[in-house]
Scaffold this motif. Sequence first.
Motif, PDB file in Angstrom:
ATOM      1  N   VAL A 176       0.825  -1.212   0.000  1.00  0.00           N
ATOM      2  CA  VAL A 176       0.000   0.000   0.000  1.00  0.00           C
ATOM      3  C   VAL A 176       0.861   1.267   0.000  1.00  0.00           C
ATOM      4  O   VAL A 176       0.661   2.156  -0.840  1.00  0.00           O
ATOM      5  N   PRO A 177       1.844   1.422   0.915  1.00  0.00           N
ATOM      6  CA  PRO A 177       2.683   2.633   0.850  1.00  0.00           C
ATOM      7  C   PRO A 177       3.505   2.721  -0.432  1.00  0.00           C
ATOM      8  O   PRO A 177       3.756   3.820  -0.937  1.00  0.00           O
ATOM      9  N   ILE A 178       3.892   1.577  -0.985  1.00  0.00           N
ATOM     10  CA  ILE A 178       4.667   1.576  -2.236  1.00  0.00           C
ATOM     11  C   ILE A 178       3.820   2.106  -3.382  1.00  0.00           C
ATOM     12  O   ILE A 178       4.257   2.962  -4.163  1.00  0.00           O
ATOM     13  N   ILE A 179       2.578   1.627  -3.483  1.00  0.00           N
ATOM     14  CA  ILE A 179       1.679   2.080  -4.545  1.00  0.00           C
ATOM     15  C   ILE A 179       1.316   3.552  -4.354  1.00  0.00           C
ATOM     16  O   ILE A 179       1.249   4.328  -5.314  1.00  0.00           O
ATOM     17  N   THR A 180       1.107   3.945  -3.106  1.00  0.00           N
ATOM     18  CA  THR A 180       0.778   5.343  -2.818  1.00  0.00           C
ATOM     19  C   THR A 180       1.885   6.270  -3.304  1.00  0.00           C
ATOM     20  O   THR A 180       1.623   7.295  -3.941  1.00  0.00           O
ATOM     21  N   ASP A 181       3.131   5.909  -3.021  1.00  0.00           N
ATOM     22  CA  ASP A 181       4.265   6.712  -3.486  1.00  0.00           C
ATOM     23  C   ASP A 181       4.373   6.691  -5.004  1.00  0.00           C
ATOM     24  O   ASP A 181       4.697   7.700  -5.635  1.00  0.00           O
ATOM     25  N   LEU A 230      -4.397  -7.092  -0.644  1.00  0.00           N
ATOM     26  CA  LEU A 230      -3.110  -6.607  -1.125  1.00  0.00           C
ATOM     27  C   LEU A 230      -1.990  -6.879  -0.122  1.00  0.00           C
ATOM     28  O   LEU A 230      -0.828  -7.037  -0.504  1.00  0.00           O
ATOM     29  N   ASN A 231      -2.338  -6.942   1.157  1.00  0.00           N
ATOM     30  CA  ASN A 231      -1.322  -7.160   2.185  1.00  0.00           C
ATOM     31  C   ASN A 231      -0.705  -8.557   2.132  1.00  0.00           C
ATOM     32  O   ASN A 231       0.306  -8.815   2.778  1.00  0.00           O
TER      33      ASN A 231
END
Length: 259
Positions: A176-181, A230-231
């Motif tokens: 999730v943080p990877i896709i957000t970035d 996704l996790n």
Amino acid sequence: MKTYIVEERINSHLNFIESIAKNSEFILSYIPYQVERGKNEVTLRFTRYLLFSFRDKFRMEGIVNIKGMSTIILKSEKGNKFEIFISEKEDKEGKINVNVAIKYEGEKEWIVSKYLHEIAGSLINGIKKESEKAYEITTTANFSQNLSKLSFITKLLMKSRLIKADELDIAKGQIVPIITDLIQQYLRYQLIYISGVSTYESFRLLFVNGELKGTYVNIEGQEGFKEEDLNKISGHFKINVYVALEPKAILEGIENESS
């Protein structure tokens, strides 16, 4: 050398207006008095008093965007030059104040200068038309089931363009943080499709106006359609990011197909 400025208050998204102002095809398509058009170039013809005229071919030298202002330069082999400046700023009510300034320097300025107001007006009306049309895009639909269908993916890709390809190592629980970035720099696009593939796992994501509207996960043949699925993703993935510049037509087609 003369400069003409117009201003318009537009109901749209700041990011989308900025993306329009950096689109060379859009800029050229809304410049009036064209007699010929080629890739990144346009031939313009102006007349005055029915007796005097000016005609020249201008090539777009590029678009520079710095701190909310796009600068577009059209220059001919004779050295004649148009400079167009487009700036956008969001007001307290969430609407966007757009300014378009244009100046011309070169031969027969006394003819061309009389048309600067029409060129600026055409550009700002084009920005208003395209951005407000895009602003109308709203959807409460969830497209997760659609993302599992190959026929749907094929239609989606036909109407989108690849904007980034990369390879990433993703640890379990970290996607999730990877896709957000990853998508931060593309939020000016209203529809973003991301696919990721590894040896045994894959995922597909659909974002509309920056909001996740579709999730598909496949781990060794086991399908999932929820964001929390996704996790479970981990491994080395080939990532593709696609965007659509005309998302409304795509979403209407998807929703009609789903209904």
